[in-house]
Scaffold this motif. Structure first.
Motif, PDB file in Angstrom:
ATOM      1  N   ASP A   9       0.821  -1.201   0.000  1.00 16.84           N
ATOM      2  CA  ASP A   9       0.000   0.000   0.000  1.00 16.84           C
ATOM      3  C   ASP A   9       0.862   1.262   0.000  1.00 16.84           C
ATOM      4  OD1 ASP A   9      -2.376  -1.410  -0.080  1.00 16.84           O
ATOM      5  OD2 ASP A   9      -2.599  -1.465   2.101  1.00 16.84           O
ATOM      6  N   THR A  10       1.933   1.228   0.772  1.00 20.78           N
ATOM      7  CA  THR A  10       2.848   2.379   0.806  1.00 20.78           C
ATOM      8  C   THR A  10       3.430   2.642  -0.569  1.00 20.78           C
ATOM      9  OG1 THR A  10       3.447   1.930   3.107  1.00 20.78           O
ATOM     10  CG2 THR A  10       4.990   3.252   1.817  1.00 20.78           C
ATOM     11  N   VAL A  11       3.876   1.579  -1.215  1.00 23.18           N
ATOM     12  CA  VAL A  11       4.523   1.717  -2.522  1.00 23.18           C
ATOM     13  C   VAL A  11       3.511   2.179  -3.575  1.00 23.18           C
ATOM     14  CG1 VAL A  11       5.695   0.427  -4.345  1.00 23.18           C
ATOM     15  CG2 VAL A  11       6.325   0.059  -1.957  1.00 23.18           C
ATOM     16  N   VAL A  12       2.312   1.617  -3.535  1.00 21.62           N
ATOM     17  CA  VAL A  12       1.282   2.013  -4.498  1.00 21.62           C
ATOM     18  C   VAL A  12       0.908   3.483  -4.320  1.00 21.62           C
ATOM     19  CG1 VAL A  12      -1.154   1.691  -5.124  1.00 21.62           C
ATOM     20  CG2 VAL A  12       0.353  -0.297  -4.875  1.00 21.62           C
ATOM     21  N   SER A  13       0.842   3.931  -3.070  1.00 23.28           N
ATOM     22  CA  SER A  13       0.456   5.325  -2.804  1.00 23.28           C
ATOM     23  C   SER A  13       1.485   6.319  -3.336  1.00 23.28           C
ATOM     24  CB  SER A  13       0.270   5.541  -1.302  1.00 23.28           C
ATOM     25  OG  SER A  13       1.513   5.497  -0.614  1.00 23.28           O
ATOM     26  N   MET A  14       2.701   5.843  -3.611  1.00 22.41           N
ATOM     27  CA  MET A  14       3.749   6.701  -4.174  1.00 22.41           C
ATOM     28  C   MET A  14       3.598   6.871  -5.684  1.00 22.41           C
ATOM     29  SD  MET A  14       6.939   4.879  -2.211  1.00 22.41           S
ATOM     30  CE  MET A  14       8.095   5.562  -3.399  1.00 22.41           C
ATOM     31  N   GLY A  15       2.628   6.171  -6.283  1.00 22.11           N
ATOM     32  CA  GLY A  15       2.508   6.207  -7.738  1.00 22.11           C
ATOM     33  C   GLY A  15       3.429   5.224  -8.427  1.00 22.11           C
ATOM     34  N   MET A  16       3.806   4.158  -7.706  1.00 18.49           N
ATOM     35  CA  MET A  16       4.778   3.210  -8.248  1.00 18.49           C
ATOM     36  C   MET A  16       4.238   2.464  -9.465  1.00 18.49           C
ATOM     37  SD  MET A  16       7.907   2.104  -7.828  1.00 18.49           S
ATOM     38  CE  MET A  16       8.500   2.255  -6.143  1.00 18.49           C
ATOM     39  N   VAL A  17       2.938   2.142  -9.468  1.00 19.54           N
ATOM     40  CA  VAL A  17       2.388   1.416 -10.614  1.00 19.54           C
ATOM     41  C   VAL A  17       2.602   2.219 -11.895  1.00 19.54           C
ATOM     42  CG1 VAL A  17       0.232   0.680 -11.718  1.00 19.54           C
ATOM     43  CG2 VAL A  17       0.704   0.039  -9.341  1.00 19.54           C
ATOM     44  N   GLN A  18       2.244   3.483 -11.869  1.00 17.70           N
ATOM     45  CA  GLN A  18       2.376   4.319 -13.063  1.00 17.70           C
ATOM     46  C   GLN A  18       3.849   4.439 -13.482  1.00 17.70           C
ATOM     47  OE1 GLN A  18       0.715   4.960 -10.294  1.00 17.70           O
ATOM     48  NE2 GLN A  18      -1.380   5.583 -10.801  1.00 17.70           N
ATOM     49  N   ASP A  24      -3.703  -9.089  -4.001  1.00 15.80           N
ATOM     50  CA  ASP A  24      -4.188  -8.734  -2.655  1.00 15.80           C
ATOM     51  C   ASP A  24      -3.973  -7.262  -2.334  1.00 15.80           C
ATOM     52  OD1 ASP A  24      -4.921 -11.412  -2.197  1.00 15.80           O
ATOM     53  OD2 ASP A  24      -2.888 -11.899  -1.540  1.00 15.80           O
ATOM     54  N   CYS A  25      -4.056  -6.411  -3.354  1.00 17.18           N
ATOM     55  CA  CYS A  25      -3.874  -4.965  -3.158  1.00 17.18           C
ATOM     56  C   CYS A  25      -4.871  -4.240  -4.066  1.00 17.18           C
ATOM     57  CB  CYS A  25      -2.438  -4.561  -3.478  1.00 17.18           C
ATOM     58  SG  CYS A  25      -2.083  -2.815  -3.196  1.00 17.18           S
ATOM     59  N   PRO A  26      -6.052  -3.940  -3.553  1.00 15.49           N
ATOM     60  CA  PRO A  26      -7.109  -3.359  -4.401  1.00 15.49           C
ATOM     61  C   PRO A  26      -6.689  -2.082  -5.131  1.00 15.49           C
ATOM     62  CG  PRO A  26      -8.016  -4.071  -2.299  1.00 15.49           C
ATOM     63  CD  PRO A  26      -6.531  -4.204  -2.183  1.00 15.49           C
ATOM     64  N   GLN A  27      -5.943  -1.196  -4.459  1.00 13.89           N
ATOM     65  CA  GLN A  27      -5.554   0.042  -5.131  1.00 13.89           C
ATOM     66  C   GLN A  27      -4.549  -0.231  -6.245  1.00 13.89           C
ATOM     67  OE1 GLN A  27      -6.964   3.144  -4.644  1.00 13.89           O
ATOM     68  NE2 GLN A  27      -5.841   3.571  -6.536  1.00 13.89           N
ATOM     69  N   GLY A  28      -3.660  -1.193  -6.020  1.00 11.93           N
ATOM     70  CA  GLY A  28      -2.718  -1.563  -7.077  1.00 11.93           C
ATOM     71  C   GLY A  28      -3.437  -2.102  -8.292  1.00 11.93           C
ATOM     72  N   LEU A  29      -4.448  -2.939  -8.061  1.00 12.33           N
ATOM     73  CA  LEU A  29      -5.241  -3.474  -9.171  1.00 12.33           C
ATOM     74  C   LEU A  29      -5.980  -2.351  -9.881  1.00 12.33           C
ATOM     75  CD1 LEU A  29      -6.392  -5.873 -10.751  1.00 12.33           C
ATOM     76  CD2 LEU A  29      -8.150  -6.100  -8.977  1.00 12.33           C
ATOM     77  N   LYS A  30      -6.541  -1.438  -9.113  1.00 10.58           N
ATOM     78  CA  LYS A  30      -7.274  -0.310  -9.714  1.00 10.58           C
ATOM     79  C   LYS A  30      -6.355   0.539 -10.583  1.00 10.58           C
ATOM     80  CE  LYS A  30     -10.156   3.662  -8.452  1.00 10.58           C
ATOM     81  NZ  LYS A  30     -10.716   4.445  -7.320  1.00 10.58           N
ATOM     82  N   ASP A  31      -5.139   0.788 -10.088  1.00  6.01           N
ATOM     83  CA  ASP A  31      -4.188   1.590 -10.862  1.00  6.01           C
ATOM     84  C   ASP A  31      -3.807   0.895 -12.165  1.00  6.01           C
ATOM     85  OD1 ASP A  31      -4.233   3.470  -8.868  1.00  6.01           O
ATOM     86  OD2 ASP A  31      -2.209   3.058  -8.111  1.00  6.01           O
ATOM     87  N   CYS A  32      -3.577  -0.412 -12.087  1.00  3.76           N
ATOM     88  CA  CYS A  32      -3.147  -1.151 -13.280  1.00  3.76           C
ATOM     89  C   CYS A  32      -4.241  -1.216 -14.335  1.00  3.76           C
ATOM     90  CB  CYS A  32      -2.720  -2.570 -12.903  1.00  3.76           C
ATOM     91  SG  CYS A  32      -1.031  -2.694 -12.283  1.00  3.76           S
ATOM     92  N   THR A  33      -5.485  -1.265 -13.908  1.00  3.83           N
ATOM     93  CA  THR A  33      -6.597  -1.425 -14.856  1.00  3.83           C
ATOM     94  C   THR A  33      -7.174  -0.095 -15.308  1.00  3.83           C
ATOM     95  OG1 THR A  33      -8.099  -1.693 -12.968  1.00  3.83           O
ATOM     96  CG2 THR A  33      -7.231  -3.697 -13.992  1.00  3.83           C
TER      97      THR A  33
END
Length: 278
Positions: free
Chosen positions: A183-192, A219-228
């Motif tokens: 969650d910490t990593v995703v919140s940094m905009g790591m997916v993008q 198991d990371c809803p925000q990561g999935l949302k960012d990727c899709t």
């Protein structure tokens, strides 16, 4: 000569750093002096592959010497050898890792990884960082407090192929070992940022980038949302990458990550591409 005596002799060479310029006789002597120090570092790195020697070097004050005089040395050959010695001592040695963390080695190594002008220094510093944070909870917390994930992200965007590869591998390792950090990593905009890395000219380290994306989706809803997010264009990028990797045996692991990520994000299997990619 026993190995502890050899280490003491090497440290004696390195501690002569205080010799003033006026006591030297010309440029040739300076070159010889640097060669002697480099040889001392190489001997120490070899000796400290032995865990007992690594502990003894710590007791002899060798790690403080690396940190105080050599990680910031004007000569890049001495900077990277000091980082390499730190890595050799820290690897698989929790006692040494804790000591290095206590004397502030990690922030300096992250700084070198991030901004040293010499590519070898950056790679060796990151190697030392990895030896301090993998399987070491105190090291991970220090890494987080000094924004280490951002350092890895910039490493993956550098022009240094080895640094890109090692940055992506460490990111994948940390996300695998510490899923609570997703969650910490995703919140940094790591997916993008990772997807933007995948859009650069293809390189073998993209395998680790795809693996990291798989971790951030699972198991990371925000990561999935960012990727899709359709604006990211990841679905088409993965379809194209999958097509490019088909039949390349050396890229099988990257293809596996690619197909796994497609399956998790878009529920689409390779067979769905039939007739659609033309």
């Amino acid at each position: 000569m026993d190995e502890v005596e050899q280490m003491k002799q090497c440290l004696a060479v390195l501690r002569n750093e205080g010799t003033s310029e006026s006591e030297r006789e010309g440029e040739r002597d300076e070159e010889e002096d640097e060669d002697e120090r480099e040889s001392a570092f190489e001997m120490l790195s070899e000796l400290c592959e032995n865990l007992d020697n690594a502990r003894d070097l710590m007791i002899l004050g060798g790690l403080e010497l690396c940190l105080s005089q050599y990680l910031c040395h004007v000569q890049s050959g001495l900077r990277w050898r000091a980082a390499q010695l730190i890595a050799s001592c820290a690897q698989n040695m929790p006692q040494v890792q804790v000591h290095l963390l206590s004397i502030g080695a990690l922030p300096k190594l992250l700084q070198l990884t991030d901004s040293d002008p010499h590519p070898t220094v950056r790679v060796k510093a990151l190697y030392a960082v990895s030896c301090l944070v993998r399987e070491q909870e105190a090291g991970l917390q220090a890494f987080l407090s000094h924004d280490g994930f951002s350092v890895l992200m910039r490493g993956m965007q550098s022009e240094n192929e080895k640094l890109r590869t090692k940055s992506a591998f460490l990111l994948l390792n940390l996300l695998t070992s510490h899923p609570e950090q997703k969650d910490t990593v995703v919140s940094m905009g790591m997916v993008q940022q990772l997807v933007s890395v995948l859009r650069t000219p293809h390189s073998p380290f993209h395998e680790h980038v795809l693996g990291a994306l798989c971790c951030l989706v699972e198991d990371c809803p925000q990561g999935l949302k960012d990727c899709t997010n359709p604006a990211l264009g990841l679905e088409e990028l993965l379809r194209q990458r999958s097509r490019e990797l088909q039949g390349k045996e050396e890229s099988q692991e990257e293809l596996d990550f690619c197909e796994r990520l497609r399956g998790m994000c878009f529920r689409r299997q390779p067979s769905d591409d039939n007739g659609m990619d033309r």
